[in-house]
Design an enzyme around this catalytic site. Structure first.
Site, short mmCIF file in Angstrom:
data_model
loop_
_atom_site.label_atom_id
_atom_site.label_comp_id
_atom_site.label_asym_id
_atom_site.label_seq_id
_atom_site.Cartn_x
_atom_site.Cartn_y
_atom_site.Cartn_z
N GLY A 133 -4.38 15.58 0.61
CA GLY A 133 -3.45 16.16 1.58
C GLY A 133 -2.46 17.06 0.88
N ASN A 134 -1.38 17.39 1.56
CA ASN A 134 -0.33 18.20 0.92
C ASN A 134 1.02 17.87 1.53
OD1 ASN A 134 0.18 20.13 3.21
ND2 ASN A 134 -2.01 20.48 2.88
N TYR A 135 2.07 18.50 1.01
CA TYR A 135 3.44 18.12 1.37
C TYR A 135 3.92 18.71 2.71
CZ TYR A 135 4.16 16.39 -3.38
OH TYR A 135 4.10 15.70 -4.55
N ALA A 189 -0.81 24.05 6.89
CA ALA A 189 -1.18 24.09 5.48
C ALA A 189 -2.54 23.41 5.38
CB ALA A 189 -0.14 23.37 4.64
#
Ligand code: C5P
Length: 399
Positions: free
Chosen positions: A208-210, A276
């Protein structure tokens, strides 16, 4: 700015009702036609004679006129108005509005009103902070009503805190802004992608990402406030849907987001790709949890579909498409190249190098590049203000 706008001003029983006379005058000076509706307690704080003298109309507070028994139709009133403003709004009136307790002319008119509703609470700090009041305000927000937040300062009780009604001039500014931008996306379907995507490795792990989703949610809210039919396609985030009229589709992976975005964009007027999206996903998904071992572990990745590029390919001449770029180097060149590669009408560049920009924070600093080579650099602003700038750019694409 308010020329010819028909505004119902609801006044309730708060000491801030003394400011309602000034507010009425300020609305009329801007060209509005104002009809005052008061609750019985409101009349204890300011006399209807003052308001009727300012508006040139009898004040309505009862279902029947005391003099001749005339019936005041709340339905006619509700449909007459371009906007209903309740200022000051007490905890009691807010509670009645949230729960449909229509025991006076003002709440009955509120329930009948088709027009946008603005509410300016005014009360003591503890009443305002009480969970009941906050839940009722959340309910009103979820109905699409606009809450004009009270300010912090000295209250009539001489206590200090949050609960002062916003100043009348600020309230008028909010109403003016609403009428200037309010309906610019009326009848337009706008798709917004937001948040991160999760690409599953095994039943408990993912890539995943922030991304928090805050920027995309702010965009969806501003589009909805300006009258658009918004479809918000969101990856996993911890955010509530910010406007009652938004249709939200929750997805997890880039693949799911791709399917939803392609389907929704086919009959949309525009899409803003703010998500994102993970560029890669594991080649294989393990049905069972990967076990720990002392050997090193490699996870083979395959590229995900580029959602924005796919929308760019299917884009017809009357559709708009906008996207984001988050660059760490050669920012402008990369952003401009991305805009043409993905067939965006404009691209929003936010740089990780700038303080107050990027993931998770509540502010952002962006530069917007257009296809004709123009660019506008904005200062650090709240994500909602940035969303407003981006939506202004989108509106100009439709012209
Ligand atoms: O290619 P890059 O990820 O840098 O481009 C960013 C823009 O493309 C953003 O608008 C993002 O939402 C969109 N994007 C997408 N699908 C992907 C990757 C990025 O829609 N798979």
């Amino acid at each position: 700015m308010l020329q010819g706008k028909k505004i119902i001003l609801g006044i309730t029983g708060s000491i801030a009702a003394y400011k309602a006379a000034y507010l009425t005058r300020a609305l009329i000076k801007k060209g509005a036609e104002v009809q005052v509706v008061m609750t019985p307690a409101g009349k204890e704080f300011i006399t209807p004679v003052t308001l009727s003298a300012l508006t040139g109309k009898p004040v309505i507070s009862e279902f029947f006129s005391a003099n001749d028994g005339t019936w005041h139709s709340h339905v006619d009133l509700g449909t007459w108005a371009d906007l209903l403003l309740i200022a000051p709004a007490t905890a009691s009136t807010i509670g009645k509005m949230a729960n449909g307790i229509a025991d006076n002319m003002l709440v009955t008119t509120y329930l009948s009103a088709k027009a946008p509703v603005f509410v300016a609470p005014a009360m003591d700090l503890d009443m305002y902070a009480h969970p009941t009041t906050q839940q009722n305000l959340d309910k009103l927000r979820s109905y699409g009503n606009y809450i004009i937040e009270p300010t912090i300062g000295e209250l009539a009780s001489h206590l200090e805190g949050k609960g002062r009604m916003e100043e009348p001039d600020r309230i008028v500014e909010r109403i003016e802004a609403f009428f200037s931008f309010g309906q610019s996306l009326q009848g337009r379907k706008i798709v917004v992608t937001a948040g991160p995507t999760y690409e599953k490795i095994d039943p408990v792990r993912f890539i995943g990402n922030y991304s928090s989703g805050k920027m995309g949610f702010a965009l969806a809210k501003v589009c909805a406030e300006r009258g658009a039919d918004v479809v918000l396609i969101s990856g996993p985030v911890a955010l509530a849907t910010p406007h009652a009229s938004i249709r939200r589709i929750d997805v997890e992976s880039a693949d799911e987001m791709y399917n939803a975005a392609v389907t929704e964009y086919s009959d949309a007027d525009a899409a803003i790709c703010c998500a994102a999206v993970s560029d890669y996903a594991p080649m294989e998904y393990s049905e069972t949890k990967l076990k720990r071992s002392d050997a090193s572990l490699s996870i083979a990745l395959k590229p995900n579909k580029d959602i924005a590029a796919a929308l760019g390919k299917m884009k017809s001449p009357n559709q708009c498409l906008a996207g984001f770029a988050l660059e760490t180097d050669h920012e402008a060149d990369n952003a401009v190249a991305k805009m043409s590669r993905k067939n965006f009408d404009f691209i929003v560049l936010n740089s990780l190098q700038d303080a107050g920009a990027g993931f998770r924070c509540d502010t952002n600093k962006v530069t917007i590049w257009r296809r004709n080579g123009e660019s506008v650099k904005y200062p650090v602003k709240s994500k909602e203000e940035v969303a407003s700038d981006i939506v202004d750019t989108l509106v100009s694409c439709f012209k």
